[in-house]
Design an enzyme around this catalytic site. Structure first.
Site, short mmCIF file in Angstrom:
data_model
loop_
_atom_site.label_atom_id
_atom_site.label_comp_id
_atom_site.label_asym_id
_atom_site.label_seq_id
_atom_site.Cartn_x
_atom_site.Cartn_y
_atom_site.Cartn_z
N SER A 149 0.87 -1.19 0.00
CA SER A 149 0.00 0.00 0.00
C SER A 149 0.90 1.23 0.00
O SER A 149 2.10 1.13 0.31
CB SER A 149 -0.84 -0.02 1.29
OG SER A 149 -1.49 1.22 1.50
N TYR A 162 -1.47 -1.29 10.58
CA TYR A 162 -1.63 -1.54 9.14
C TYR A 162 -0.36 -1.09 8.40
O TYR A 162 0.17 -1.83 7.56
CB TYR A 162 -2.87 -0.79 8.62
CG TYR A 162 -3.17 -1.01 7.16
CD1 TYR A 162 -3.72 -2.20 6.70
CD2 TYR A 162 -2.91 -0.01 6.21
CE1 TYR A 162 -4.01 -2.39 5.34
CE2 TYR A 162 -3.19 -0.19 4.87
CZ TYR A 162 -3.74 -1.38 4.44
OH TYR A 162 -4.02 -1.56 3.10
N1 LIG Z 1 -8.81 -0.36 -0.88
C1 LIG Z 1 -7.76 0.43 -0.79
O1 LIG Z 1 -7.90 1.67 -0.83
C2 LIG Z 1 -6.38 -0.17 -0.64
C3 LIG Z 1 -5.28 0.70 -0.69
C4 LIG Z 1 -4.00 0.17 -0.56
C5 LIG Z 1 -3.83 -1.20 -0.38
N2 LIG Z 1 -4.91 -2.02 -0.34
C6 LIG Z 1 -4.67 -3.46 -0.16
O2 LIG Z 1 -5.22 -4.14 -1.26
C7 LIG Z 1 -5.67 -5.43 -0.86
C8 LIG Z 1 -7.11 -5.62 -1.30
O3 LIG Z 1 -7.92 -4.60 -0.69
P1 LIG Z 1 -9.48 -4.43 -1.03
O4 LIG Z 1 -9.76 -2.99 -1.07
O5 LIG Z 1 -9.84 -5.28 -2.19
O6 LIG Z 1 -10.11 -5.01 0.33
P2 LIG Z 1 -11.40 -5.94 0.51
O7 LIG Z 1 -11.74 -5.89 1.96
O8 LIG Z 1 -12.47 -5.58 -0.49
O9 LIG Z 1 -10.83 -7.37 0.11
C9 LIG Z 1 -9.96 -8.10 0.93
C10 LIG Z 1 -10.36 -9.55 0.82
O10 LIG Z 1 -9.47 -10.32 1.65
C11 LIG Z 1 -10.24 -11.36 2.21
N3 LIG Z 1 -9.63 -11.90 3.42
C12 LIG Z 1 -9.47 -11.28 4.62
N4 LIG Z 1 -8.95 -12.14 5.52
C13 LIG Z 1 -8.75 -13.32 4.86
C14 LIG Z 1 -8.25 -14.58 5.26
N5 LIG Z 1 -7.85 -14.82 6.52
N6 LIG Z 1 -8.19 -15.57 4.33
C15 LIG Z 1 -8.60 -15.35 3.06
N7 LIG Z 1 -9.09 -14.17 2.63
C16 LIG Z 1 -9.17 -13.16 3.53
C17 LIG Z 1 -11.59 -10.71 2.54
O11 LIG Z 1 -12.62 -11.67 2.72
C18 LIG Z 1 -11.80 -9.80 1.33
O12 LIG Z 1 -12.58 -10.42 0.33
C19 LIG Z 1 -5.46 -5.51 0.66
O13 LIG Z 1 -4.26 -6.22 0.92
C20 LIG Z 1 -5.36 -4.06 1.05
O14 LIG Z 1 -4.60 -3.91 2.23
C21 LIG Z 1 -6.17 -1.53 -0.47
#
Ligand SMILES: NC(=O)c1ccc[n+]([C@@H]2O[C@H](COP(=O)([O-])OP(=O)(O)OC[C@H]3O[C@@H](n4cnc5c(N)ncnc54)[C@H](O)[C@@H]3O)[C@@H](O)[C@H]2O)c1
Length: 262
Positions: A149, A162
């Site tokens: 991130s 985080y």
């Molecule tokens: N959304 C943002 O703005 C953003 C920004 C920077 C980084 N990220 C990173 O991108 C990635 C995806 O984010 P997103 O926005 O799609 O989030 P999201 O919450 O929509 O998706 C994350 C997914 O991970 C799954 N998950 C959580 N714990 C789990 C486990 N123990 N086993 C299997 N699956 C599990 C959840 O069920 C969910 O479907 C993450 O790693 C997040 O930290 C997101």
């Protein structure tokens, strides 16, 4: 013979991932599902992995859903055994599963908060890597893309744990790139900025300055002053997953509208 860039460029869009098996964790989340869909649209056979009970996002002829808990080694091993029996060995691993955890300065977090977020965001990435890499070593090729991130590049006061987990993912990626390059395996991290996703909405709601001020602070001063859309991350993963990035490893692909540039 090493394919030249011109030859790679001549491939049809369908062929960018043709013949490759990709495993995407967090495949039912906003960024994971956009990534799984784009890789499949470009010809990959995709195994989308997420927690049992999480609803799948649509249906695609080249995407199969599997349940996994990335924090549990036996679940990871069982799921990888099942999907590799069906699809063969894995060419691309995308570690997108992640959680943000509760907001609050370090002294307000509990040991449970710490364990839960490190288990998903760091141990989960490591466990998936640990059990996918042996197959990649056998076939002497592979590409691993780990979701860090912008919060893995800079600090911030709202979600320190985080930031700590995403910083760990960044350096696990570089270390694995160093260890596995000789086996033809590339490892890169991807660093999304603020995206138009449920995770981002959750952290805005949790912010101590309120959602509107949070967004203004996060994206208002960016060279591109808006949130990103999930596809804009998925295209970055597609590049790192495809052979077009065959000389790229240990790198950080930042897709953030310029947030970290200013
Ligand atoms: N959304 C943002 O703005 C953003 C920004 C920077 C980084 N990220 C990173 O991108 C990635 C995806 O984010 P997103 O926005 O799609 O989030 P999201 O919450 O929509 O998706 C994350 C997914 O991970 C799954 N998950 C959580 N714990 C789990 C486990 N123990 N086993 C299997 N699956 C599990 C959840 O069920 C969910 O479907 C993450 O790693 C997040 O930290 C997101």
């Amino acid at each position: 013979m090493v394919e030249t860039a011109t030859q790679a460029g001549k491939k049809s869009p369908e062929g960018r991932m043709a013949g490759k098996v990709a495993v995407v964790t967090g495949g039912r989340g906003d960024l994971g599902s956009a990534t799984a869909r784009l890789l499949a649209d470009h010809g990959a056979t995709v195994a989308s992995l997420d927690r049992a009970g999480t609803p799948a996002v649509g249906v695609h002829p080249r995407i199969t859903e599997y349940d996994v808990d990335v924090t549990d080694e036996s679940s990871v091993m069982e799921t990888i055994r099942t999907l590799e029996a069906k699809h063969g060995s894995t060419d691309v691993l995308v570690n997108a599963a992640g959680i943000i955890g509760p907001a609050g300065a370090s002294h307000t977090a509990t040991v449970d908060d710490f364990n839960v977020i490190f288990d998903v965001n760091v141990k989960g990435v490591w466990l998936m890597t640990k059990h996918i890499v042996p197959g990649m070593i056998r076939q002497e090729s592979g590409s691993i893309i780990n979701f860090s991130s912008i919060h893995g590049l800079t600090g911030g006061r709202n979600v320190p744990l985080y930031h700590a987990t995403k910083g760990a993912v960044r350096l696990l990626s570089k270390s694995d790139a160093a260890a596995y390059g000789a086996h033809g395996i590339r490892v890169n991290s991807i660093h999304p900025g603020s995206m138009n996703t449920r995770m981002s909405r959750r952290s805005a709601e949790q912010s101590d300055i309120g959602a509107e001020a949070y967004y203004k602070q996060l994206v208002g001063g960016n060279p591109l002053p808006r949130q990103g859309e999930p596809d804009e991350i998925a295209y970055g993963v597609l590049y790192l997953a495809s052979d077009e990035s065959r000389f790229t490893t240990g790198s950080e692909l930042v897709i953030d509208g310029g947030y970290t540039a200013v």
